[in-house]
Write a protein that holds these residues in place. Structure first.
Motif: not given
Length: 797
Positions: A208-213, A275-284, A286-292
């Motif tokens: 389980d090496p991933f630190t991605i939400p 999955s992540f970078l194509s989205k508007d940051r403000e619509s993410m 909170p935990h995904i926005r923090a990861f980005v």
């Protein structure tokens, strides 16, 4: 020219058409309005006042403006209405005398990276036409200068049937020259992903090496990677060969079969970008926005240098200026450059462009540039940008509706905004303004004060009449209209300092400043002087800094204060523990939802082009939960009764007795601290006013662990009476050992500060410097800046 004469020798009486001189509202019940009946004079400036949440926006925007828009939409054909939003008729008995309403609200503009101040106001479109006509070398039509248009070319053949079994093949080719930079695709920035934030390369896929939400060991995303057959699951990632590393990070989509199921494997980087970078940051979330924010850095595109434009588009010039240079100028400088152009063949275009640019300067936005991303504008800047197209309009007898137009304005700039409102009125328009600032209330021809309280305690008209009448009315607004905060006799001593050196973001000119810690510091200055650039762009967002900006709360009609603040979780757990069942039963979005309405509480019937009809669910009677769930109780109340409680009642309920729940009580205390004691826990977020949403956000962030709080104009949407409560909240934060830094124009907050940092002296390239540092008393005594002069006048010094 002949002139008609009357035969009876008497002047004719008033024409019947002149009798429609009021907008008549009778029985308005939208949101918290309680059968409001009122007559608003036409062709006058009417200001609506009242505490935050008293029903101002419900009356002006959700009733008058909404019904005007709905009636206009109904004039279109059924075919066209099918492409328009379905607007429900507001809850009101009678609405007479409506004219076309133009609502200019505080909604942020789209945050698409390709949306700029220029594209939002048509100034860019006019510049593109100008360069396509006058630019040398000539490179093509206006689209060749658009960063939203890609260059494309295609060729092929098609067969023409000519009858008698004869056919002919014709070759065709097509090409379009666009101005989009191919490297950044017109965004101006490129993203770089920090691989160390994606996974621990000392681990293998089986560890389980991933630190991605959402990338958990037993999830399908990780299983597809681990069982794709491309990698040894027991091999640490750092030991991958060059090919394995490429497949792991960048491989193109390819079909793989896992446990007999056909799935798609794709490299980690393109998968994240989709999955992540194509989205508007403000619509993410909170935990995904923090990861980005942690894993992705955005840098200026090396090919177009941030201009978004192709090299071809930048090669065409008028004189020494290309379109990228023009868009990067401050608008007041661009207006001067355009005034210097004299070409008869494009005179109508130049006239229109000059008017648009001059309107920016007139409205106080001359410091912006056309290439400024529209998503970075504050609520006040966005509202004033939307006003641009209305300033030179020839339309009259229009109803203009404004939502706190003074927002984000320094006291020095408010007079300019007032003049614009009066100009619109003097052209024969009806101007309706929702406002809290005494300076704007003062110019009203007619004042309507709603209240007396907020939420269920508001929704009635407490006063209507003149400004002088309001002063003597005894209403909350009348009593606080002449409130003036006093300069503090003593100020707190700082416990340290936050050093900022050589700050040069946006218009800052190498600013060096020490922001004191352990005190209340106010950063002020005229709009565009560099306040946000200094605070948000220069204070490190490290652990311990809690930044609360003006980005709006996003939420559907299923979201409410309980779900937004995290209060719903401890409440559900308390119910589950008391009744020995699962917490999910007490969620209207999960297992406990009424099966008939799916937990919405209402049934929506879609009637195509007609307005949708919402009727209370007969099964749950609008309570959102199935009947078996409502049998479970905590402290004698079921979950629907708890969600119907106001914050103040819930604070008492969860504070003691059988229902005592410390985690819930803590959140409720914070909601009460910011003045939201009247909100019900289950009230949909879509019904909250702008000021209520900002305070809800503040209450949520007050639970964050941090030593430094950064607030961006917390008085936005606050009534004069609420500002005093906000000052008490800021004091409590500082007295508890926090450092509070506030970007603010409100003189009451300035007067209450321990330390003031004033930027200026002007906006844009005329600002970006520190013009004063010291205590409010020193600023008032010196009167060396615009802020000092206005603060001295405010406190009566």
């Amino acid at each position: 020219m002949s002139k008609a004469t009357t035969t009876d020798g008497q002047s004719p009486g008033p024409h019947v058409a002149d009798s429609h001189d009021v907008i008549r509202v009778h029985g308005a019940r939208e949101n918290n309005l309680r059968d409001v009946s009122i007559e608003i004079p036409k062709r006058r400036l009417t200001v609506f006042t009242g505490v935050s949440g008293s029903g101002k926006s419900s009356l002006v925007f959700d009733t008058i403006a909404a019904e005007s828009q709905r009636l206009i939409n109904e004039t279109y054909s059924a075919f066209l209405q099918g492409f328009m939003p379905n607007l429900a008729r507001p809850e009101v008995d009678v609405l007479d005398g409506l004219t076309t309403a133009i609502a200019v609200d505080q909604q942020r503009m789209g945050s698409d990276p390709r949306s700029t101040v220029g594209t939002a106001t048509d100034a860019n479109a006019m510049l593109r036409i100008l360069f396509s006509r006058l630019g040398t070398p000539h490179i093509g039509p206006p689209g060749a200068f658009s960063f939203n248009t890609a260059s494309v070319s295609a060729s092929g053949g098609f067969t023409v049937d000519r009858g008698d079994d004869k056919t002919r093949t014709e070759k065709v080719s097509f090409s379009r020259t666009g101005g989009m930079c191919t490297h950044c695709e017109g965004r101006g920035t490129v993203s770089d992903i920090d691989l160390t934030q994606l996974y621990d390369d000392s681990k293998s896929l089986s560890e389980d090496p991933f630190t991605i939400p959402t990338y958990t060991g037993d999830g399908w995303v990780v299983r597809v990677i681990a069982e794709s057959g491309f990698f040894d699951k027991e091999k640490p990632i750092r030991e991958y060969t060059k090919k394995e590393r490429h497949d792991f990070l960048y491989r193109e989509p390819v079909k793989v079969k896992i446990n007999g199921v056909n799935l798609t494997y794709e490299g980690l980087i393109p998968k994240l970008q989709k999955s992540f970078l194509s989205k508007d940051r403000e619509s993410m979330q909170p935990h995904i926005r923090a990861f980005v924010d942690r894993a992705v850095t955005f840098t200026r595109c090396p090919d177009c240098h941030g201009t978004r434009l192709s090299e071809l588009a930048r090669s065409s010039r008028i004189g020494q200026v290309n379109i990228a240079d023009a868009c990067a100028m401050e608008i007041r400088d661009l207006a001067e450059w355009v005034r210097g152009l004299d070409e008869p063949s494009v005179t109508p275009l130049l006239t229109k462009l000059r008017h648009t640019l001059d309107s920016f300067v007139e409205i106080g936005l001359g410091y912006l540039s056309l290439d400024r991303a529209s998503g970075t504008l504050s609520g006040g800047e966005a509202q004033r940008t939307k006003m641009i197209r209305h300033l030179g309009s020839s339309l009259t007898d229009v109803t203009y509706v404004f939502d706190e137009p003074s927002i984000g304005l320094h006291p020095h700039d408010i007079q300019r905004m007032n003049n614009l409102l009066l100009r619109l009125r003097d052209k024969g328009n009806t101007v309706l303004v929702v406002e809290h600032k005494p300076e704007t209330i003062a110019i009203a021809d007619h004042v309507v004060d709603l209240g007396p309280g907020a939420g269920t305690a508001g929704g009635t008209v407490c006063f209507e009449g003149t400004l002088e009448g309001l002063r003597g009315s005894g209403t909350v607004t009348g009593r606080h209209l002449d409130d003036r905060a006093k300069i503090k006799a003593t100020v707190r001593k700082p416990t340290g300092a936050l050093e900022i050196r050589g700050a040069s973001a946006n218009n800052l000119q190498g600013v060096d400043v020490d922001i004191p810690l352990g005190v209340l510091t106010v950063v002020t200055g005229v709009a565009g002087s560099g306040k946000s650039s200094l605070v948000h762009g220069s204070i490190p967002t490290e652990e311990g800094v809690v930044a609360i900006d003006q980005t709006p709360i996003r939420g559907s009609r299923r979201s409410n204060p309980a779900t937004y603040t995290g209060l719903a979780d401890p409440i559900r757990k308390a119910f589950a523990k008391a009744n020995g069942v699962k917490p999910a039963l007490f969620s209207a979005n999960s297992e406990g939802a009424c099966p008939t309405c799916n937990g919405a509480g209402v049934i929506y019937t879609d009637l195509a082009i007609m307005q949708s009809v919402a009727t209370p669910c007969e099964e749950c009677e609008g309570r959102r939960f199935e009947a078996s769930v409502l049998e479970y109780r905590l402290g004698g109340r079921d979950i629907s009764e708890v969600l119907a409680m106001p914050v103040a009642e819930a604070e008492e309920f969860f504070g003691s007795g059988e229902a005592r729940t410390p985690a819930a009580h803590k959140i409720l205390e914070r909601l009460a601290d910011v003045g939201l004691g009247y909100l019900t826990l289950g009230q949909p977020l879509t019904t909250l006013s702008g000021g209520e949403r900002q305070r809800l956000k503040l209450a949520t962030h007050m639970g964050d662990k941090g030593g430094v709080y950064v607030l961006d104009e917390p008085t936005t949407g606050l009534h004069l009476a609420d500002v005093e409560q906000l000052l008490g909240l800021l004091d409590r934060l500082v007295d508890s050992g926090k450092s509070v830094i506030v970007i603010e124009h409100h003189q009451a907050v300035m007067a209450h500060a321990d330390w003031i940092v004033d930027l200026g002296p002007g906006a844009g390239h005329d600002g970006g410097r520190i013009v004063f540092e010291g205590t409010p008393a020193d600023l008032v005594e010196a009167r060396s800046t615009l802020t000092g002069e206005h603060l001295a006048a405010y406190v009566g010094a």
